[in-house]
Design an enzyme around this catalytic site. Structure first.
Site, PDB file in Angstrom:
ATOM      1  N   LYS A 109     -10.298  -0.120  -1.921  1.00  0.00           N
ATOM      2  CA  LYS A 109     -10.096  -0.374  -0.495  1.00  0.00           C
ATOM      3  C   LYS A 109     -10.474   0.877   0.278  1.00  0.00           C
ATOM      4  O   LYS A 109     -10.003   1.979  -0.026  1.00  0.00           O
ATOM      5  CB  LYS A 109      -8.649  -0.752  -0.197  1.00  0.00           C
ATOM      6  CG  LYS A 109      -8.368  -0.940   1.309  1.00  0.00           C
ATOM      7  CD  LYS A 109      -6.949  -1.399   1.581  1.00  0.00           C
ATOM      8  CE  LYS A 109      -6.652  -1.441   3.078  1.00  0.00           C
ATOM      9  NZ  LYS A 109      -5.268  -1.904   3.366  1.00  0.00           N
ATOM     10  N   ASP A 123       0.867  -1.182   0.000  1.00  0.00           N
ATOM     11  CA  ASP A 123       0.000   0.000   0.000  1.00  0.00           C
ATOM     12  C   ASP A 123       0.907   1.237   0.000  1.00  0.00           C
ATOM     13  O   ASP A 123       1.589   1.510   0.984  1.00  0.00           O
ATOM     14  CB  ASP A 123      -0.890   0.028   1.244  1.00  0.00           C
ATOM     15  CG  ASP A 123      -1.963  -1.053   1.248  1.00  0.00           C
ATOM     16  OD1 ASP A 123      -1.825  -2.035   0.497  1.00  0.00           O
ATOM     17  OD2 ASP A 123      -2.935  -0.920   2.016  1.00  0.00           O
ATOM     18  N   LYS A 134      -7.097   3.215  -2.874  1.00  0.00           N
ATOM     19  CA  LYS A 134      -7.423   3.172  -1.448  1.00  0.00           C
ATOM     20  C   LYS A 134      -7.676   4.589  -0.964  1.00  0.00           C
ATOM     21  O   LYS A 134      -6.950   5.522  -1.317  1.00  0.00           O
ATOM     22  CB  LYS A 134      -6.271   2.527  -0.687  1.00  0.00           C
ATOM     23  CG  LYS A 134      -6.411   2.496   0.830  1.00  0.00           C
ATOM     24  CD  LYS A 134      -5.216   1.776   1.461  1.00  0.00           C
ATOM     25  CE  LYS A 134      -5.182   1.912   2.965  1.00  0.00           C
ATOM     26  NZ  LYS A 134      -3.980   1.271   3.562  1.00  0.00           N
TER      27      LYS A 134
END
EC number: 4.1.2.4
Length: 219
Positions: free
Chosen positions: A182, A91, A153
């Site tokens: 996400k 991430d 995300k």
């Protein structure tokens, strides 16, 4: 959605600076027992966790975290070292400073380098929505799609605000068909997690949801 099923979407997360080895082990034990999607942990713990749990646990970590403004070369090395230490999912935080200055070519170039460094590992791009205008979010949806990241995300959880359902709707309208979503940041209840899943999120980053599900259902 069955509330117990939400655990399959959870990146069970502990990213606090003062997290101890005991905290990380507790997190990982719960993730193995209750079969969360991954644990999301600081890079410094990856090798120790991988050595302890092996293939029983899928590891996610963060790079350029939480502010995103470290140089591209540093992020690339972070990704490479994390993968070497056992991470299967990365991430990364975009360079929010470049986004705010509308230096989108630089943002895209950096993400292309990180995508290359990740190889066949899964890449999620954190755009930190709380700092962005709607137009900036839309531009990042396009960039994340173009660089072939696996996920967009919402948030680090360390910014001024976290995920919102409005941002999930915006993502769905502006990302390509191969990009998943996400949600992270401020997801503290089972009901929150279910709402994000039903809105279209394939992953949910949270430290709170798993213990709440376990307690509620006596798992």
């Amino acid at each position: 959605m069955d509330e117990k099923e939400i655990l399959k979407l959870i990146d069970h997360t502990q990213l606090q600076a003062d997290a101890t080895w005991e905290d990380i082990v507790s997190l990982c034990d719960d993730a193995v027992k209750y079969k969360t999607a991954t644990v999301c942990i600081p890079p410094t713990y990856l090798k120790r966790v991988h050595d302890k749990y092996g293939d029983d646990l899928k590891l996610c970590t963060v790079i350029g975290f939480p502010l995103g403004y470290s140089c591209t070369a540093a992020k690339v090395v972070e990704a490479q070292e994390a993968i070497k230490d056992g991470a299967e999912e990365i991430d990364t935080v975009v360079n929010v400073s470049d986004v705010k200055n509308h230096r989108y070519d630089e943002v895209k170039k950096e993400l292309e380098e990180i995508r290359k460094a990740c190889g066949d590992k899964l890449l999620k791009v954190i755009i930190e929505t709380c700092y962005l205008t709607e137009d900036e979010k839309k531009e990042l949806c396009k960039i994340v799609t173009d660089v072939k990241a696996d996920y967009i995300k919402t948030s680090t959880g360390f910014g001024s605000a976290g995920a919102t359902l409005e941002d999930i709707e915006l993502f769905k309208k502006n990302i390509g068909p191969d990009v998943k979503i996400k949600a992270a940041g401020g997801i503290r209840t089972i009901e929150d997690a279910v709402a994000y899943a039903e809105a279209g999120c394939s992953r949910i980053g949270s430290s709170k949801v798993l213990p709440l599900v376990v307690k509620k259902y006596g798992l």
